[in-house]
Design a protein around this motif. Structure first.
Motif, PDB file in Angstrom:
ATOM      1  N   ALA A 134       0.828  -1.206   0.000  1.00 14.21           N
ATOM      2  CA  ALA A 134       0.000   0.000   0.000  1.00 14.21           C
ATOM      3  C   ALA A 134       0.861   1.254   0.000  1.00 14.21           C
ATOM      4  N   VAL A 135       1.937   1.246   0.779  1.00 16.24           N
ATOM      5  CA  VAL A 135       2.852   2.392   0.805  1.00 16.24           C
ATOM      6  C   VAL A 135       3.513   2.562  -0.560  1.00 16.24           C
ATOM      7  N   ILE A 136       3.910   1.447  -1.165  1.00 19.24           N
ATOM      8  CA  ILE A 136       4.527   1.519  -2.493  1.00 19.24           C
ATOM      9  C   ILE A 136       3.524   2.066  -3.511  1.00 19.24           C
ATOM     10  N   SER A 137       2.279   1.581  -3.463  1.00 18.31           N
ATOM     11  CA  SER A 137       1.245   2.062  -4.387  1.00 18.31           C
ATOM     12  C   SER A 137       1.006   3.561  -4.229  1.00 18.31           C
ATOM     13  N   ASP A 138       0.983   4.029  -2.979  1.00 19.17           N
ATOM     14  CA  ASP A 138       0.815   5.472  -2.730  1.00 19.17           C
ATOM     15  C   ASP A 138       1.973   6.251  -3.346  1.00 19.17           C
ATOM     16  N   GLY A 139       3.188   5.724  -3.192  1.00 14.70           N
ATOM     17  CA  GLY A 139       4.357   6.388  -3.752  1.00 14.70           C
ATOM     18  C   GLY A 139       4.335   6.423  -5.268  1.00 14.70           C
ATOM     19  N   VAL A 140       3.832   5.351  -5.891  1.00 20.48           N
ATOM     20  CA  VAL A 140       3.706   5.319  -7.357  1.00 20.48           C
ATOM     21  C   VAL A 140       2.693   6.361  -7.806  1.00 20.48           C
ATOM     22  N   ARG A 141       1.539   6.424  -7.119  1.00 21.90           N
ATOM     23  CA  ARG A 141       0.504   7.411  -7.461  1.00 21.90           C
ATOM     24  C   ARG A 141       1.016   8.837  -7.355  1.00 21.90           C
ATOM     25  N   GLU A 142       1.871   9.071  -6.367  1.00 25.84           N
ATOM     26  CA  GLU A 142       2.397  10.423  -6.157  1.00 25.84           C
ATOM     27  C   GLU A 142       3.637  10.708  -7.011  1.00 25.84           C
ATOM     28  N   GLY A 143       4.068   9.720  -7.785  1.00 23.85           N
ATOM     29  CA  GLY A 143       5.219   9.920  -8.665  1.00 23.85           C
ATOM     30  C   GLY A 143       6.565   9.849  -7.965  1.00 23.85           C
ATOM     31  N   VAL A 144       6.582   9.337  -6.743  1.00 26.08           N
ATOM     32  CA  VAL A 144       7.818   9.226  -5.972  1.00 26.08           C
ATOM     33  C   VAL A 144       8.552   7.934  -6.297  1.00 26.08           C
ATOM     34  N   PHE A 145       7.790   6.841  -6.520  1.00 25.45           N
ATOM     35  CA  PHE A 145       8.359   5.540  -6.852  1.00 25.45           C
ATOM     36  C   PHE A 145       7.994   5.178  -8.288  1.00 25.45           C
ATOM     37  N   GLU A 146       8.864   4.397  -8.932  1.00 21.67           N
ATOM     38  CA  GLU A 146       8.567   3.812 -10.240  1.00 21.67           C
ATOM     39  C   GLU A 146       8.488   2.302 -10.039  1.00 21.67           C
ATOM     40  N   CYS A 147       7.282   1.769 -10.162  1.00 23.99           N
ATOM     41  CA  CYS A 147       7.098   0.341  -9.901  1.00 23.99           C
ATOM     42  C   CYS A 147       5.808  -0.116 -10.580  1.00 23.99           C
ATOM     43  N   ALA A 148       5.937  -1.078 -11.487  1.00 21.63           N
ATOM     44  CA  ALA A 148       4.769  -1.578 -12.203  1.00 21.63           C
ATOM     45  C   ALA A 148       3.987  -2.616 -11.393  1.00 21.63           C
TER      46      ALA A 148
END
Length: 200
Positions: A134-148
């Motif tokens: 969930a934390v990773i998904s939030d980071g992807v949504r916010e453009g902080v993480f790149e993860c498919a």
């Protein structure tokens, strides 16, 4: 005994059981050991838990719930995803006398033979993965993480942390806490498109 007194007594018994299990291991802990360490009768232990298996499962759950409460505090905070990720990685690292890690390792081992512990350890393990995902998904949504694949990334990061934490908790001086932290940061950074220094 009032309901409140019974709850306090139950909490004290679970804490004592965790201490005894950390010293003796799940397989070698007897209800008599917990009763003696708590300064109560074995009958009182059975009053609260009915069976040794239930005592061990609830003590394991109690120890792990302490970790999950700290995890909840991180995931429910208003901190940005990168900060939450850093905090989760720190929380996962065994520190000092790794009592909770001893319980996890013992719990996994006993889960091979005890269905009640297997069900419980699986549920608690999945909670860690889900919260990290969930934390990773939030980071992807916010453009902080790149993860498919946030769920897959959470599993891979957790698997590396589990393996290294077992080595750190079980085998003295095979790896250092510094190495553990560096390798976990490196793996998490690769999974999430970060520079490892962002996870310091």
């Amino acid at each position: 005994m009032t309901r409140r007194a019974a709850e306090i007594r139950l909490d004290a018994l679970l804490r004592t059981a965790c201490d005894v299990i950390a010293q003796r291991g799940l397989a070698n802990t007897r209800t008599a050991d917990v009763a003696q360490a708590a300064g109560v009768s074995q009958a009182l232990v059975f009053y609260h838990f009915a069976t040794k298996e239930r005592l061990l499962a609830q003590a394991f759950a109690y120890a792990v719930e302490q970790d999950l409460a700290r995890l909840d505090a991180i995931t429910r905070s208003n901190a940005p995803p990168l900060t939450k990720l850093r905090r989760i990685l720190r929380l996962y690292t065994p520190t000092g006398r790794p009592t909770s890690w001893s319980m996890w390792i013992d719990g996994w081992s006993e889960s091979l033979r005890t269905p009640e512990l297997e069900k419980l350890s699986r549920r608690l393990d999945l909670r860690w993965r889900q919260d990290l995902a969930a934390v990773i998904s939030d980071g992807v949504r916010e453009g902080v993480f790149e993860c498919a694949d946030p769920a897959g990334a959470a599993w891979r990061i957790s698997a590396v942390m589990d393996g290294l934490a077992v080595q750190l908790a079980v085998h003295e001086r095979v790896i250092s806490r510094r190495q553990f932290a560096e390798w976990v940061r490196l793996v998490a950074a690769r999974e999430l498109g970060l520079d490892p220094t962002q996870l310091d």
